[in-house]
Design a protein around this motif. Structure first.
Motif, mmCIF file in Angstrom:
data_model
loop_
_atom_site.group_PDB
_atom_site.id
_atom_site.type_symbol
_atom_site.label_atom_id
_atom_site.label_comp_id
_atom_site.label_asym_id
_atom_site.label_seq_id
_atom_site.Cartn_x
_atom_site.Cartn_y
_atom_site.Cartn_z
ATOM 1 N N THR A 151 -10.823 -0.757 -6.009
ATOM 2 C CA THR A 151 -11.421 -1.132 -4.729
ATOM 3 C C THR A 151 -11.064 -0.102 -3.654
ATOM 4 O O THR A 151 -11.921 0.391 -2.933
ATOM 5 C CB THR A 151 -10.941 -2.538 -4.308
ATOM 6 O OG1 THR A 151 -11.067 -3.402 -5.433
ATOM 7 C CG2 THR A 151 -11.759 -3.084 -3.145
ATOM 8 N N CYS A 152 -9.769 0.226 -3.556
ATOM 9 C CA CYS A 152 -9.320 1.193 -2.540
ATOM 10 C C CYS A 152 -9.558 2.641 -2.975
ATOM 11 O O CYS A 152 -9.494 3.548 -2.155
ATOM 12 C CB CYS A 152 -7.835 1.028 -2.250
ATOM 13 S SG CYS A 152 -7.360 -0.589 -1.652
ATOM 14 N N CYS A 199 -3.205 -5.470 -5.641
ATOM 15 C CA CYS A 199 -3.092 -4.255 -4.842
ATOM 16 C C CYS A 199 -2.354 -4.588 -3.529
ATOM 17 O O CYS A 199 -2.717 -5.556 -2.858
ATOM 18 C CB CYS A 199 -4.482 -3.704 -4.545
ATOM 19 S SG CYS A 199 -4.441 -2.342 -3.351
ATOM 20 N N CYS A 205 -6.086 1.451 -7.896
ATOM 21 C CA CYS A 205 -6.913 0.365 -7.370
ATOM 22 C C CYS A 205 -8.357 0.848 -7.275
ATOM 23 O O CYS A 205 -8.648 1.807 -6.555
ATOM 24 C CB CYS A 205 -6.418 -0.100 -6.003
ATOM 25 S SG CYS A 205 -7.519 -1.366 -5.303
ATOM 26 N N LEU A 220 -2.541 -3.102 -0.822
ATOM 27 C CA LEU A 220 -3.369 -2.777 0.344
ATOM 28 C C LEU A 220 -4.500 -3.787 0.533
ATOM 29 O O LEU A 220 -4.678 -4.360 1.593
ATOM 30 C CB LEU A 220 -3.950 -1.365 0.210
ATOM 31 C CG LEU A 220 -2.926 -0.240 0.005
ATOM 32 C CD1 LEU A 220 -3.632 1.079 -0.251
ATOM 33 C CD2 LEU A 220 -1.995 -0.124 1.208
ATOM 34 N N CYS A 221 -5.290 -4.013 -0.552
ATOM 35 C CA CYS A 221 -6.474 -4.867 -0.411
ATOM 36 C C CYS A 221 -6.303 -6.231 -1.081
ATOM 37 O O CYS A 221 -7.199 -7.063 -1.036
ATOM 38 C CB CYS A 221 -7.701 -4.161 -0.982
ATOM 39 S SG CYS A 221 -7.656 -4.040 -2.775
HETATM 40 ZN ZN LIG Z 1 -6.711 -1.943 -3.247
#
Ligand SMILES: [Zn+2]
Length: 357
Positions: free
Chosen positions: A292-293, A307, A290, A309-310
């Motif tokens: 972003t993360c 993702c 990911c 998570l995000c």
């Molecule tokens: Zn993410």
């Protein structure tokens, strides 16, 4: 003098594995009956099995050799074992290729290899094999006889992760998830005739990974196996091998043993819905990176990117081939993101060279 047949390194690996019982229920190179049954039903008697193990020969040898005869196996002009000839038959090339690879396209590396071999050697010999143990060390640094010895020391034969690659974060995430379910993990580094990495590079990168305390209890072993690139059929074949070695769980990747895009994503996992094994199959959605993360994650969905998570969609594929390219290009920034810090430190120490001895 006994008759003989020349074998190549793949045949040699197969002969050893047959003798060690790794391909059970196969006890020798396939007979005509076993061959037909595997190709048409993916079964030997009532047990599922997906890949016929042949020893190919020329028409001249086929005519000369008689059933019941003991035939010497010659590798590099040296007799390394023998075969008790129980069956001999002609290979119908396209049936063989379609059944094993689901394609006859020569653009598929496995098809191309076997196609060339069968054009040259269109007959097959079946029967039990015996290899001389004393000679093995001349040709194998890490033979499967050594593997069997090492396995005796492993008390808890639990989960297996097999790979031909150095560890990258996609694999590490899966390995971590397996370990977190309180399973003891054994990583098998697959060695074939042509390898992506040198044996030393594989074992050293994994030794560095074990410096990370999450992975410190993993066992790392070499196993010699032939390469087919037969995707789902090969994933099943590997599962049987680790079942025969008495392990309980086997991780199957999204395109396990596949070749380019010849097999669908998850096809190697889905074969186990139809064909049953005693060993239990562990599978996950695709490990991705990911952006972003800035982390490796397991994609939330099978068909679209998200993702966990995000919930972002900027997910990159993590695969061994791309990682190898990044190492060759000494792409330090990206490698530091895609490799465990200890594995990264190994490459940094070696100036990102793959020529490690
Ligand atoms: Zn993410």
């Amino acid at each position: 003098m006994r008759n003989f047949i020349n074998i190549d390194k793949s045949d040699y690996i197969n002969a050893i594995n047959l003798q060690l019982g790794l391909y059970h229920p196969l006890k020798g190179f396939v007979t005509h009956e076993e061959y037909k049954s595997i190709l048409s039903k993916k079964k030997i008697n009532y047990i599922n099995f997906t890949i016929p193990i042949n020893i190919f020969c020329s028409k001249a040898k086929y005519k000369k050799l008689e059933l019941g005869e003991i035939i010497d196996l010659k590798y590099k002009k040296e007799i390394i074992g023998f075969l008790v000839l129980k069956s001999k038959f002609k290979i119908e090339k396209n049936i063989f290729l379609n059944s094993l690879f689901k394609t006859t396209s020569r653009k598929h590396q496995g098809v191309n290899n076997f196609s060339k071999k069968i054009d040259h050697l269109p007959y097959s010999l079946g029967g039990k094999v015996f290899v001389y143990r004393k000679k093995i060390h001349r040709y194998f640094k890490n033979s499967n006889f050594d593997l069997i010895k090492k396995l005796k020391k492993i008390k808890n034969k639990d989960a297996v992760f097999s790979t031909r690659n150095i560890p990258h974060l996609g694999h590490n995430l899966i390995q971590k998830k397996i370990i977190e379910t309180k399973k003891k993990l054994t990583v098998f580094l697959i060695i074939s005739i042509k390898n992506k990495y040198k044996e030393q590079t594989l074992i050293k990168t994994y030794k560095f990974l074990k410096k990370n305390k999450i992975f410190k209890d993993m066992d790392i072993l070499f196993i010699s196996l032939p390469t087919f690139f037969a995707g789902p059929n090969e994933a099943f074949f590997q599962a049987k091998i680790f079942e025969n070695l008495k392990f309980k769980f086997f991780y199957v990747g999204r395109d396990h043993a596949g070749y380019r895009s010849f097999y669908k994503k998850f096809e190697s996992q889905n074969i186990f819905k139809k064909l049953k094994t005693k060993i239990k199959i562990i599978k996950f959605n695709e490990p991705m990176f990911c952006e972003t993360c800035d982390l490796s994650v397991i994609n939330k969905y099978i068909k679209k990117k998200s993702c966990p998570l995000c919930k972002g969609k900027k997910l990159l594929e993590l695969n061994g081939t791309d990682i190898k390219t990044l190492i060759k290009q000494k792409e330090k920034v990206r490698l530091s993101k895609f490799l465990d810090k200890f594995v990264y430190s190994f490459f940094k120490k070696n100036n990102f060279s793959l020529q490690i001895d």
